[in-house]
Motif scaffolding. Structure first.
Motif, PDB file in Angstrom:
ATOM      1  N   TRP A 178       0.856  -1.185   0.000  1.00 19.06           N
ATOM      2  CA  TRP A 178       0.000   0.000   0.000  1.00 19.06           C
ATOM      3  C   TRP A 178       0.888   1.228   0.000  1.00 19.06           C
ATOM      4  O   TRP A 178       1.822   1.327   0.776  1.00 19.06           O
ATOM      5  CB  TRP A 178      -0.845   0.045   1.274  1.00 19.06           C
ATOM      6  N   TYR A 179       0.578   2.150  -0.857  1.00 18.53           N
ATOM      7  CA  TYR A 179       1.229   3.451  -0.858  1.00 18.53           C
ATOM      8  C   TYR A 179       0.124   4.484  -0.746  1.00 18.53           C
ATOM      9  O   TYR A 179      -0.828   4.462  -1.519  1.00 18.53           O
ATOM     10  CB  TYR A 179       2.023   3.668  -2.147  1.00 18.53           C
ATOM     11  N   SER A 180       0.218   5.355   0.225  1.00 17.11           N
ATOM     12  CA  SER A 180      -0.755   6.440   0.331  1.00 17.11           C
ATOM     13  C   SER A 180      -0.011   7.753   0.149  1.00 17.11           C
ATOM     14  O   SER A 180       0.901   8.078   0.903  1.00 17.11           O
ATOM     15  CB  SER A 180      -1.490   6.396   1.674  1.00 17.11           C
ATOM     16  N   ALA A 181      -0.386   8.464  -0.891  1.00 16.77           N
ATOM     17  CA  ALA A 181       0.267   9.727  -1.226  1.00 16.77           C
ATOM     18  C   ALA A 181      -0.166  10.823  -0.251  1.00 16.77           C
ATOM     19  O   ALA A 181      -1.271  10.795   0.285  1.00 16.77           O
ATOM     20  CB  ALA A 181      -0.104  10.132  -2.653  1.00 16.77           C
ATOM     21  N   PRO A 182       0.695  11.804  -0.027  1.00 16.68           N
ATOM     22  CA  PRO A 182       0.346  12.913   0.861  1.00 16.68           C
ATOM     23  C   PRO A 182      -0.943  13.605   0.417  1.00 16.68           C
ATOM     24  O   PRO A 182      -1.109  13.919  -0.759  1.00 16.68           O
ATOM     25  CB  PRO A 182       1.540  13.864   0.739  1.00 16.68           C
ATOM     26  N   GLY A 183      -1.852  13.797   1.344  1.00 21.43           N
ATOM     27  CA  GLY A 183      -3.099  14.490   1.060  1.00 21.43           C
ATOM     28  C   GLY A 183      -4.139  13.681   0.321  1.00 21.43           C
ATOM     29  O   GLY A 183      -5.223  14.166   0.051  1.00 21.43           O
ATOM     30  N   ALA A 184      -3.836  12.413   0.023  1.00 18.69           N
ATOM     31  CA  ALA A 184      -4.764  11.602  -0.765  1.00 18.69           C
ATOM     32  C   ALA A 184      -5.702  10.752   0.089  1.00 18.69           C
ATOM     33  O   ALA A 184      -6.646  10.167  -0.428  1.00 18.69           O
ATOM     34  CB  ALA A 184      -3.984  10.687  -1.705  1.00 18.69           C
ATOM     35  N   GLY A 185      -5.451  10.687   1.379  1.00 20.86           N
ATOM     36  CA  GLY A 185      -6.303   9.851   2.217  1.00 20.86           C
ATOM     37  C   GLY A 185      -5.890   9.932   3.670  1.00 20.86           C
ATOM     38  O   GLY A 185      -5.045  10.741   4.048  1.00 20.86           O
ATOM     39  N   VAL A 186      -6.484   9.084   4.458  1.00 25.25           N
ATOM     40  CA  VAL A 186      -6.165   8.995   5.874  1.00 25.25           C
ATOM     41  C   VAL A 186      -5.629   7.589   6.119  1.00 25.25           C
ATOM     42  O   VAL A 186      -6.315   6.606   5.860  1.00 25.25           O
ATOM     43  CB  VAL A 186      -7.415   9.233   6.756  1.00 25.25           C
ATOM     44  N   THR A 187      -4.416   7.500   6.560  1.00 25.93           N
ATOM     45  CA  THR A 187      -3.795   6.218   6.839  1.00 25.93           C
ATOM     46  C   THR A 187      -3.441   6.182   8.312  1.00 25.93           C
ATOM     47  O   THR A 187      -2.738   7.069   8.807  1.00 25.93           O
ATOM     48  CB  THR A 187      -2.512   6.043   5.995  1.00 25.93           C
ATOM     49  N   PHE A 188      -3.955   5.169   9.009  1.00 22.09           N
ATOM     50  CA  PHE A 188      -3.666   5.089  10.438  1.00 22.09           C
ATOM     51  C   PHE A 188      -3.761   3.655  10.929  1.00 22.09           C
ATOM     52  O   PHE A 188      -4.346   2.792  10.292  1.00 22.09           O
ATOM     53  CB  PHE A 188      -4.625   5.971  11.241  1.00 22.09           C
ATOM     54  N   SER A 189      -3.148   3.430  12.083  1.00 20.04           N
ATOM     55  CA  SER A 189      -3.255   2.163  12.797  1.00 20.04           C
ATOM     56  C   SER A 189      -3.478   2.474  14.255  1.00 20.04           C
ATOM     57  O   SER A 189      -3.010   3.497  14.771  1.00 20.04           O
ATOM     58  CB  SER A 189      -1.985   1.326  12.646  1.00 20.04           C
ATOM     59  N   LEU A 190      -4.178   1.583  14.931  1.00 20.74           N
ATOM     60  CA  LEU A 190      -4.474   1.720  16.361  1.00 20.74           C
ATOM     61  C   LEU A 190      -4.002   0.467  17.059  1.00 20.74           C
ATOM     62  O   LEU A 190      -4.362  -0.642  16.659  1.00 20.74           O
ATOM     63  CB  LEU A 190      -5.981   1.906  16.573  1.00 20.74           C
ATOM     64  N   SER A 191      -3.170   0.637  18.072  1.00 21.82           N
ATOM     65  CA  SER A 191      -2.727  -0.522  18.850  1.00 21.82           C
ATOM     66  C   SER A 191      -3.580  -0.624  20.105  1.00 21.82           C
ATOM     67  O   SER A 191      -4.000   0.382  20.671  1.00 21.82           O
ATOM     68  CB  SER A 191      -1.244  -0.389  19.226  1.00 21.82           C
ATOM     69  N   ALA A 192      -3.836  -1.851  20.502  1.00 20.82           N
ATOM     70  CA  ALA A 192      -4.631  -2.094  21.707  1.00 20.82           C
ATOM     71  C   ALA A 192      -4.213  -3.415  22.317  1.00 20.82           C
ATOM     72  O   ALA A 192      -3.907  -4.373  21.598  1.00 20.82           O
ATOM     73  CB  ALA A 192      -6.113  -2.124  21.367  1.00 20.82           C
ATOM     74  N   ALA A 193      -4.191  -3.457  23.634  1.00 23.64           N
ATOM     75  CA  ALA A 193      -3.904  -4.708  24.334  1.00 23.64           C
ATOM     76  C   ALA A 193      -5.238  -5.401  24.582  1.00 23.64           C
ATOM     77  O   ALA A 193      -6.085  -4.888  25.311  1.00 23.64           O
ATOM     78  CB  ALA A 193      -3.189  -4.427  25.654  1.00 23.64           C
ATOM     79  N   ILE A 194      -5.413  -6.535  23.944  1.00 23.79           N
ATOM     80  CA  ILE A 194      -6.662  -7.283  24.077  1.00 23.79           C
ATOM     81  C   ILE A 194      -6.311  -8.677  24.569  1.00 23.79           C
ATOM     82  O   ILE A 194      -5.550  -9.391  23.922  1.00 23.79           O
ATOM     83  CB  ILE A 194      -7.421  -7.351  22.736  1.00 23.79           C
ATOM     84  N   ARG A 195      -6.879  -9.036  25.663  1.00 16.93           N
ATOM     85  CA  ARG A 195      -6.568 -10.331  26.256  1.00 16.93           C
ATOM     86  C   ARG A 195      -7.667 -11.341  25.952  1.00 16.93           C
ATOM     87  O   ARG A 195      -8.431 -11.733  26.817  1.00 16.93           O
ATOM     88  CB  ARG A 195      -6.367 -10.172  27.750  1.00 16.93           C
ATOM     89  N   ARG A 196      -7.709 -11.723  24.686  1.00 12.73           N
ATOM     90  CA  ARG A 196      -8.676 -12.714  24.210  1.00 12.73           C
ATOM     91  C   ARG A 196      -7.936 -13.649  23.259  1.00 12.73           C
ATOM     92  O   ARG A 196      -6.966 -13.242  22.625  1.00 12.73           O
ATOM     93  CB  ARG A 196      -9.838 -12.055  23.472  1.00 12.73           C
ATOM     94  N   PRO A 197      -8.423 -14.852  23.078  1.00 18.69           N
ATOM     95  CA  PRO A 197      -7.787 -15.763  22.113  1.00 18.69           C
ATOM     96  C   PRO A 197      -7.883 -15.214  20.686  1.00 18.69           C
ATOM     97  O   PRO A 197      -8.889 -14.627  20.301  1.00 18.69           O
ATOM     98  CB  PRO A 197      -8.596 -17.053  22.243  1.00 18.69           C
ATOM     99  N   ALA A 198      -6.822 -15.406  19.909  1.00 19.38           N
ATOM    100  CA  ALA A 198      -6.768 -14.895  18.540  1.00 19.38           C
ATOM    101  C   ALA A 198      -7.932 -15.398  17.687  1.00 19.38           C
ATOM    102  O   ALA A 198      -8.418 -14.685  16.814  1.00 19.38           O
ATOM    103  CB  ALA A 198      -5.441 -15.284  17.894  1.00 19.38           C
TER     104      ALA A 198
END
Length: 113
Positions: free
Chosen positions: A47-67
């Motif tokens: 994936w390549y996201s060009a400047p100003g072309a979209g919103v690219t983000f990730s959120l980390s979270a600690a979740i204690r549940r089976p995968a």
């Protein structure tokens, strides 16, 4: 931007927001990138996201549940993002499975390199 309990960080450019957060191993961080140069999609696609072309983000979270309980999480996240956009009047924000929104006909672009 202030989100209670979440550290919000913005960067101009990074390889992959997800890879950065995985390397840090720190929960409760929202990382937003203006440009992403080496993101990964389904089946390992770049994936390549060009400047100003979209919103690219990730959120980390600690979740204690089976995968095994997270099989549908990407789809749930996509639907969870699409619904409020539609409620705000963004009629053209179809969900591109599993969790990408394509607003106003924007397309994914890849860059070889």
């Amino acid at each position: 931007m202030d989100l209670p309990g979440i550290e919000v960080r913005m960067v101009d450019r990074c390889g992959s927001t997800n890879a950065v957060l995985l390397a840090e191993g720190k929960p409760d961080v929202l990382l937003v990138a203006e440009e992403q140069t080496a993101g990964r999609g389904r089946r390992g696609r770049r994936w390549y996201s060009a400047p100003g072309a979209g919103v690219t983000f990730s959120l980390s979270a600690a979740i204690r549940r089976p995968a095994r309980e997270f099989a549908g999480l990407s789809l749930v996240a996509g639907v969870g993002a699409a619904r409020p956009l539609r409620a705000l009047g963004v009629a053209q924000a179809p969900l591109k499975l599993p969790n990408d929104l394509v607003v106003a006909g924007a397309t994914r672009r890849s860059r070889r390199g």
